[in-house]
Enzyme design. Structure first.
Site, PDB file in Angstrom:
ATOM      1  CB  SER A 128      -0.919   0.030   1.215  1.00 17.49           C
ATOM      2  OG  SER A 128      -1.675   1.232   1.194  1.00 17.49           O
ATOM      3  CE  LYS A 182      -3.201  -2.361  -0.266  1.00 18.68           C
ATOM      4  NZ  LYS A 182      -3.757  -2.250  -1.531  1.00 18.68           N
ATOM      5  CG  HIS A 185      -4.884  -0.983   3.784  1.00 22.17           C
ATOM      6  ND1 HIS A 185      -5.131  -0.421   2.542  1.00 22.17           N
ATOM      7  CD2 HIS A 185      -4.092  -0.090   4.439  1.00 22.17           C
ATOM      8  CE1 HIS A 185      -4.526   0.755   2.459  1.00 22.17           C
ATOM      9  NE2 HIS A 185      -3.883   0.974   3.598  1.00 22.17           N
ATOM     10  CG  ASN A 186      -7.299  -1.608  -0.650  1.00 15.88           C
ATOM     11  OD1 ASN A 186      -6.274  -1.446  -0.004  1.00 15.88           O
ATOM     12  ND2 ASN A 186      -7.312  -1.573  -1.970  1.00 15.88           N
ATOM     13  CD  GLU A 189      -7.579   3.008  -0.049  1.00 16.34           C
ATOM     14  OE1 GLU A 189      -6.491   2.476   0.285  1.00 16.34           O
ATOM     15  OE2 GLU A 189      -7.950   3.056  -1.247  1.00 16.34           O
TER      16      GLU A 189
HETATM   17  C1  6PG Z   1      -3.221   1.429  -1.630  1.00 17.90           C
HETATM   18  C2  6PG Z   1      -4.510   1.630  -2.357  1.00 17.90           C
HETATM   19  C3  6PG Z   1      -4.427   1.044  -3.724  1.00 17.90           C
HETATM   20  C4  6PG Z   1      -5.514   1.554  -4.606  1.00 17.90           C
HETATM   21  C5  6PG Z   1      -6.684   0.670  -4.794  1.00 17.90           C
HETATM   22  C6  6PG Z   1      -8.036   1.245  -4.483  1.00 17.90           C
HETATM   23  O1  6PG Z   1      -3.311   0.846  -0.567  1.00 17.90           O
HETATM   24  O2  6PG Z   1      -2.190   1.883  -2.118  1.00 17.90           O
HETATM   25  O3  6PG Z   1      -5.553   1.005  -1.686  1.00 17.90           O
HETATM   26  O4  6PG Z   1      -4.369  -0.332  -3.608  1.00 17.90           O
HETATM   27  O5  6PG Z   1      -5.681   2.878  -4.717  1.00 17.90           O
HETATM   28  O6  6PG Z   1      -6.554   0.268  -6.093  1.00 17.90           O
HETATM   29  O7  6PG Z   1      -8.721   1.555  -5.613  1.00 17.90           O
HETATM   30  P1  6PG Z   1     -10.291   1.597  -5.798  1.00 17.90           P
HETATM   31  O8  6PG Z   1     -10.783   2.796  -5.045  1.00 17.90           O
HETATM   32  O9  6PG Z   1     -10.409   1.763  -7.272  1.00 17.90           O
HETATM   33  O10 6PG Z   1     -10.893   0.321  -5.339  1.00 17.90           O
END
Ligand code: 6PG
Length: 476
Positions: A128, A182, A185-186, A189
């Site tokens: 990430s 991961k 994590h997303n 996010e």
């Molecule tokens: C990271 C981000 C990276 C990315 C994803 C999310 O941890 O560096 O999460 O993996 O920006 O691709 O993208 P989406 O918003 O398109 O799902």
């Protein structure tokens, strides 16, 4: 054979990882399907360290010292399988294939099992931090075997971000554990970004403030408990003006959020594991809703004026209410994400260290934030913590925020401002702390229409009532 590690797939992420390794003194073999990319990497950045370019996959593999470590950095899905299929016949027992893409952990588990039968290690690794992180220090989440980490760990720890001298990289657990973490994590996010977006929308509606003014509010928040990369770049994006029109940038961008799929995977996995990650789910659905343009237009026409006029009496008090509500909702999102990791770890026998995971998210990654240190402390002190919400620091922050949280959500509802993530996080909090939930009624209904039975508060066992007959109760 001189290279300590290799990278195949030199689009921007692969290229930057290779450069990061080289800049940190490792000899890096580099390869790309079309060799122009390899040549341009050497031409533009060859002086940053020691690269060994390979024109063919065979040359590339031959340049690696044993056990070989090959990072694959291509698109998730079929392209990753294609590269693995090309690599495997060229490798020997004990060699390591590292997938640094955003793969689904189930694919990683399948690939790990398949490569194990060839005596190879397959290491699904979450990375990430975007392009810049890959170059300057990402957060790295490797899964796979302990043996593979003995080779990869020192290199990955060196190139990762560091916080207080501690690398933002650690071995997460076997097979798919790294990609699972991961993925979560997303998901976090997504929740974090949705909460920030709702906070911005509330400030705009409640205060009638311009984006540039709201940027200043976020900048202020970044000096306190909310300090994080996402809050910092929010101030940046909100302050930005479109060069062509002179309008605030956020006013000229289409209000439809896209997604590559990791948020959706997180929600799907949580449904399978039975973990209520409501904040992440709302955030993911909010993105889909934003894209349903026909429905949105129809509803705008049908209900042009649904709310009361919002009049905030005390500007400063309102800003503080939104801040506290944001912090409380954010804590819910992280609590749910860590519950999800715990459930995955139990289901797949990964033995993931929750405090350790928080440690490596303190720097490098997109959700890096000051309060991850508090999460680390909470799980280090009490590994079996039932929910992050009750750890002392978080219990205090949430408790102090409750009146603000209720005011903000209630005022937003009255004014017709949508706050799916703020309000569902508050509902989650209230549901967790409720002494009795209406789930008892649901059990009654299930028993009524389907004889699904229920349990009682005062006796052991399962029971059924003959609803259609004389309504006697009998043990089931
Ligand atoms: C990271 C981000 C990276 C990315 C994803 C999310 O941890 O560096 O999460 O993996 O920006 O691709 O993208 P989406 O918003 O398109 O799902």
């Amino acid at each position: 054979a001189t290279a300590q590690i290799g990278v195949t797939g030199l689009a921007v992420m692969g290229r930057n990882l290779a450069r990061n390794l080289a800049r940190n003194g490792f000899t890096v073999a580099v390869h790309n399907r079309s060799p122009e990319r390899t040549r341009s990497l050497i031409a533009e950045h060859g002086d940053e360290g020691t690269f060994v370019p390979g024109e063919s996959m065979a040359d590339f593999v031959a340049s690696l010292e044993r056990p070989r470590a090959v990072i694959v950095m291509v698109k998730a899905g079929a392209p990753t399988d294609a590269v693995i299929d090309e690599l495997v016949p060229l490798l020997e027992e004990g060699d390591i294939v590292v997938d640094c893409g955003n793969a689904h952990f189930a694919d990683t588990r399948r690939r790990e099992e398949a490569l194990r039968t060839h005596g190879l290690h397959f290491v699904g690794t979450g990375v990430s931090g975007g392009e810049e992180g890959a170059l300057l220090g990402p957060s790295i989440m490797p899964g796979g075997s302990v043996e593979s980490y003995a080779k990869l760990g020192p290199m990955f720890e060196k190139i990762s971000a560091h916080v207080d001298g501690v690398p933002c990289c650690r071995h997460i657990g076997p097979d798919g554990a790294g990609h699972f973490v991961k993925m979560v994590h997303n998901g976090i996010e997504y929740a974090d970004m949705q909460l920030i977006a709702e906070a911005y929308d509330l400030l705009r509606a409640g205060l009638g403030a311009e984006p540039a003014e709201i940027a200043e509010i976020f900048r202020g928040w970044n000096g306190g408990e909310l300090e994080s990369f996402l809050i910092e770049i929010t101030a940046d994006v909100l302050a930005h003006r479109d060069a062509a029109t002179g309008q605030p940038f956020v006013d000229v961008v289409l209000d439809r959020a896209e997604q590559k799929g990791t948020g959706r995977w997180t929600v799907q996995s949580a449904l399978d594991l039975g973990v209520p990650i409501t904040g992440i789910a709302e955030a993911t659905f909010a993105r889909s809703l934003s894209g349903h343009v026909d429905q949105r237009e129809a509803a705008q026409r049908a209900f042009p004026d649904a709310g009361e006029k919002w009049q905030v009496a005390d500007r400063e008090a309102f800003i503080e209410d939104v801040r506290r509500a944001l912090l409380a909702s954010k804590i819910v999102a992280y609590a749910q994400g860590f519950d999800h990791i715990r459930a995955g770890s139990q289901e797949y026998d990964w033995d993931i260290d929750l405090g350790g995971t928080a440690t490596i998210w303190r720097g490098g990654c997109i959700i890096r934030a000051r309060f991850l240190d508090r999460i680390r402390e909470a799980y280090d002190e009490q590994p079996e913590l039932p929910t992050l919400l009750v750890a002392p620091y978080f219990a205090e922050a949430v408790g102090a925020g409750v009146p603000s949280w209720r005011r903000v959500v209630a005022d937003a509802a009255r004014a017709g401002v949508p706050t799916p993530a703020f309000s569902s996080s508050l509902a989650y909090f209230d549901a967790l702390r409720a002494e009795r939930l209406p789930a008892a009624l649901i059990q009654g209904l299930r028993d009524n229409f389907g004889a699904h039975t229920y349990q009682r508060v005062d006796r052991e066992g399962s029971f059924h009532t003959t609803w259609a007959g004389d309504r006697t109760e009998s043990p089931a």
